[in-house]
Design a protein around this motif. Structure first.
Motif, short mmCIF file in Angstrom:
data_model
loop_
_atom_site.label_atom_id
_atom_site.label_comp_id
_atom_site.label_asym_id
_atom_site.label_seq_id
_atom_site.Cartn_x
_atom_site.Cartn_y
_atom_site.Cartn_z
N THR A 247 -5.85 27.47 50.81
CA THR A 247 -6.83 27.56 51.89
C THR A 247 -6.57 28.76 52.78
OG1 THR A 247 -5.48 26.07 53.25
CG2 THR A 247 -7.28 25.08 51.99
N ASN A 248 -7.62 29.27 53.40
CA ASN A 248 -7.45 30.36 54.36
C ASN A 248 -7.44 29.79 55.78
OD1 ASN A 248 -10.20 30.03 55.23
ND2 ASN A 248 -10.88 31.34 53.54
N ARG A 249 -7.28 30.65 56.74
CA ARG A 249 -7.16 30.19 58.12
C ARG A 249 -8.43 29.48 58.60
NH1 ARG A 249 -5.56 34.10 63.24
NH2 ARG A 249 -6.00 32.57 64.89
N LEU A 250 -9.58 29.99 58.20
CA LEU A 250 -10.86 29.37 58.56
C LEU A 250 -10.92 27.93 58.07
CD1 LEU A 250 -13.90 31.75 57.89
CD2 LEU A 250 -13.56 30.29 59.88
N GLN A 251 -10.52 27.71 56.83
CA GLN A 251 -10.60 26.37 56.24
C GLN A 251 -9.64 25.41 56.93
OE1 GLN A 251 -9.90 28.03 52.37
NE2 GLN A 251 -11.99 27.63 51.67
N ALA A 252 -8.46 25.91 57.30
CA ALA A 252 -7.51 25.07 58.02
C ALA A 252 -8.07 24.66 59.38
CB ALA A 252 -6.18 25.79 58.18
N GLU A 253 -8.75 25.60 60.05
CA GLU A 253 -9.35 25.30 61.35
C GLU A 253 -10.48 24.28 61.20
OE1 GLU A 253 -10.55 29.02 63.01
OE2 GLU A 253 -8.50 29.70 63.38
#
Length: 666
Positions: A247-253
């Motif tokens: 996952t990227n940072r956007l998905q984690a957020e």
């Protein structure tokens, strides 16, 4: 006394009873993960340890205990993976599992934005652009801005699209990304920022979104609208995420925001298989999960069901040197196997000959070619081997090249369908107009501007001032689109468009027209399952099929083919025998790709992923005395990731010519 009226239980088992013997079906670690139904849970699933089975049984357990399946959200990286998990869960209990919300981050975002998009000024009938569409828009806008002149070099459309996408996925500013990864483009920063503003406005005005807009739109909706955030969080009370290391940072957020009213989040992944930073994946997501969700329970899956113990012993040793990792030690109950070999070759050609010879020996022993793979760090590493395989008449397929949905003929047909769904889709108008005889790029842009400025595309096409072949082509196209828009299902629309497009296809691609026609017929078959055009177009953009018909039909399971693949393309797959070539310091890790400690650590994880693909045999090879022209030096050492590993874990072998050895003996 009032009569009693008994409500039937609909045949459902009471919550205290269980249809599944979880203790029997799962190992101890899997059982713990499946039974942990509340609160945040981090499952570190080593390669081949049955993470899919764990997710399947956890879905079944949640539903079996009375959780409303519609309150469960299962996010995976392909729709096929989610569908397969829910199918297997349904077989364990019943069809209630089919009601679980399962899919990719992008497909979930698409669903939510269709429903609530107006909250962020997004029209619900938006069209999803794929990467090549985005590049075409960028090319169009840079031409309008005069950035494609020869006087000043400006980045190619592919590079510009990559910069914009990476900045969003990593949640960096464009200036920060340029300074960090593209310092040679710093002189173009002002123009890149101006072009980005035009790009954003162009999409907004035409109800177009790219892949990244789906994620940023969903994150923005959740972040800015508390009512929607709480509503969605209350709807999805149990969230599961597969392959969390990717996952990227956007998905984690997005996950953190979706869990606003609860912490019932289980993520499953393997820090040792985090290898996609070039796509924006963030290694820190899985490492920092316990900080983002305080009190998270950590469960490690370590029993491997794929590889022999000697292979696992080597992979444990490779990753043990990692600077930061979760502790785990892969083991198996399978019998002992062969110790992996480290083959040292005098030259690249000798390395290729060794691989071919071993493959032929394995085939004689009964190992089919399709169950053997040669893996490498970079695509060009296999060039010499491909020549040697051809000499030995060993059929092979190489992962990569054009994908099904990227082919010109499929994109042409899709463009016609997309203007039916969204008449403001200027990108698709540009594509289909260029298919008309006498229409070039400049005239195509002029007609596009004329068409999208009105409300009735067919009428606008007919009223455009043109003569001869152009006028005839526009009127024919107008009639075709008009006929297609009259309440037909997607399959009927596609079939009608096919009749119109087939003569154009034959004219544009005379050399391989039959193959392309089979691809289109294959696509027509796909449209049969759809009732609505919007769903068809969304699925084609978010979950495109990958193989053309020729690619599917060409595989003869009795003859192969052997698989050649980059390691990135091999993740998630497995073979009886695996060769890892070019394990040479300077090539793997590559001196060209590694500038930071983080990049070096990802290279180490890449080797770990490659080694864990093998079930029975693993061969690691490297040539020596390779002169690198760019570095102006001779590369001669094995990769630092394998150098120094004890010989009982990785047995060294030196390749020698049979004739030379005979000469020494005589």
């Amino acid at each position: 006394m009032a009569r009693k009226y008994y409500l039937k239980t609909s045949g459902l088992a009471p919550q205290s009873a269980s249809l599944i013997d979880y203790r029997k079906e799962l190992n101890d670690a899997q059982y713990q993960a499946v039974m942990a139904l509340e609160g945040p849970v981090l499952v570190i699933a080593g390669a081949g340890t049955g993470k899919t089975q764990t997710l399947v049984y956890r879905v079944a357990r949640l539903v079996e205990t009375g959780v409303d399946p519609r309150s469960i959200l299962l996010l995976t990286f392909t729709r096929r993976a989610a569908e397969e998990m829910l199918r297997r869960a349904s077989l364990l209990i019943d069809n209630r599992c089919a009601k679980v919300a399962g899919g990719t981050f992008h497909s979930f975002a698409n669903t939510i934005l269709r429903q609530y998009g107006r909250k962020i000024d997004l029209s619900p009938n938006f069209t999803i652009m794929d990467r090549s569409d985005s590049e075409d828009v960028i090319q169009l806008l840079r031409a309008e801005m005069g950035l494609n002149t020869k006087e000043k070099r400006f980045p190619r459309k592919q590079t510009v699209a990559e910069i914009y996408s990476m900045a969003l996925n990593k949640q960096w500013t464009i200036p920060d990304l340029i300074e960090r990864d593209y310092p040679h483009l710093y002189d173009s920063l002002e123009e890149l920022l101006g072009l980005y503003e035009r790009y954003v406005e162009y999409k907004r005005a035409r109800a177009l979104v790219d892949y990244d807009d789906l994620l940023t739109g969903l994150r923005g909706l959740l972040d800015r609208d508390e009512e929607i955030r709480r509503r969605l969080s209350d709807t999805y009370r149990h969230i599961m995420v597969d392959e969390y290391q990717d996952t990227n940072r956007l998905q984690a957020e997005i996950i953190r925001l979706l869990a606003a009213t609860h912490d019932n989040v289980m993520v499953v992944g393997d820090d040792a298989q985090s290898i996609y930073s070039f796509r924006g994946a963030n290694f820190r997501n899985i490492m920092d999960f316990p900080k983002i969700f305080p009190g998270a329970r950590l469960i490690s899956l370590e029993e491997n069901y794929r590889s022999t113990q000697p292979i696992l012993t080597l992979t444990n040793e490779i990753i043990r040197q990692a600077r930061e990792r979760y502790e785990k030690n892969l083991f198996t109950r399978k019998g002992n196997g062969e110790v992996p070999l480290l083959a040292r070759a005098e030259s690249e050609q000798m390395q290729s000959r060794f691989v071919c010879q071993k493959i032929l020996e394995l085939r004689e022993e009964g190992v089919p070619l399709w169950d053997i793979a040669v893996l490498f760090r970079s695509s060009f590493h296999s060039f010499d081997l491909e020549i040697e395989l051809a000499r030995h008449n060993i059929p092979f397929v190489k992962r990569g090249g054009f994908q099904f949905m990227e082919t010109a003929h499929i994109k042409d047909l899709l463009a016609h369908l997309r203007v039916l769904a969204n008449p403001q889709d200027a990108v698709s108008w540009g594509r289909i107009l260029l298919l008309l005889e006498g229409v070039g790029p400049q005239l195509g842009r002029k007609i596009t501007r004329w068409v999208v400025s009105g409300n009735h595309p067919a009428e606008r096409l007919r009223s455009f001032e043109a003569k001869g072949k152009v006028a005839h082509g526009l009127k024919t196209l107008a009639q075709v689109l008009e006929n297609c828009s009259q309440g037909k299902r997607p399959a009927e629309q596609a079939q009608y468009l096919m009749q119109y497009y087939a003569p154009i296809l034959k004219q544009k691609h005379p050399d391989d027209y039959p193959k392309r026609l089979r691809d289109l017929e294959h696509f027509l078959g796909m449209t049969e399952r759809y009732r609505g055009l919007e769903r068809l177009l969304s699925d084609m953009a978010l979950e495109p099929p990958t193989d053309s018909v020729d690619g599917v039909l060409a595989v003869d399971p009795d003859e192969g083919p052997l698989v050649l693949s980059t390691i990135h393309s091999a993740k998630g797959l497995e073979w009886h025998t695996v060769f890892i070539i070019w394990a040479l310091e300077g090539r793997f890790p590559s001196y060209y790709n590694v500038e930071t400690e983080e990049e070096l650590e990802e290279e180490r994880r890449l080797l770990y992923v490659a080694a864990t693909r093998a079930k029975e045999n693993l061969f690691v090879t490297y040539p020596i005395k390779i002169f690198d022209r760019g570095l102006r030096t001779v590369l001669s050492r094995p990769s630092q990731f394998v150098e120094g590993i004890p010989e009982e874990f990785l047995e060294p072998v030196t390749l020698v010519e049979e004739e030379e050895e005979r000469g020494r003996e005589e």
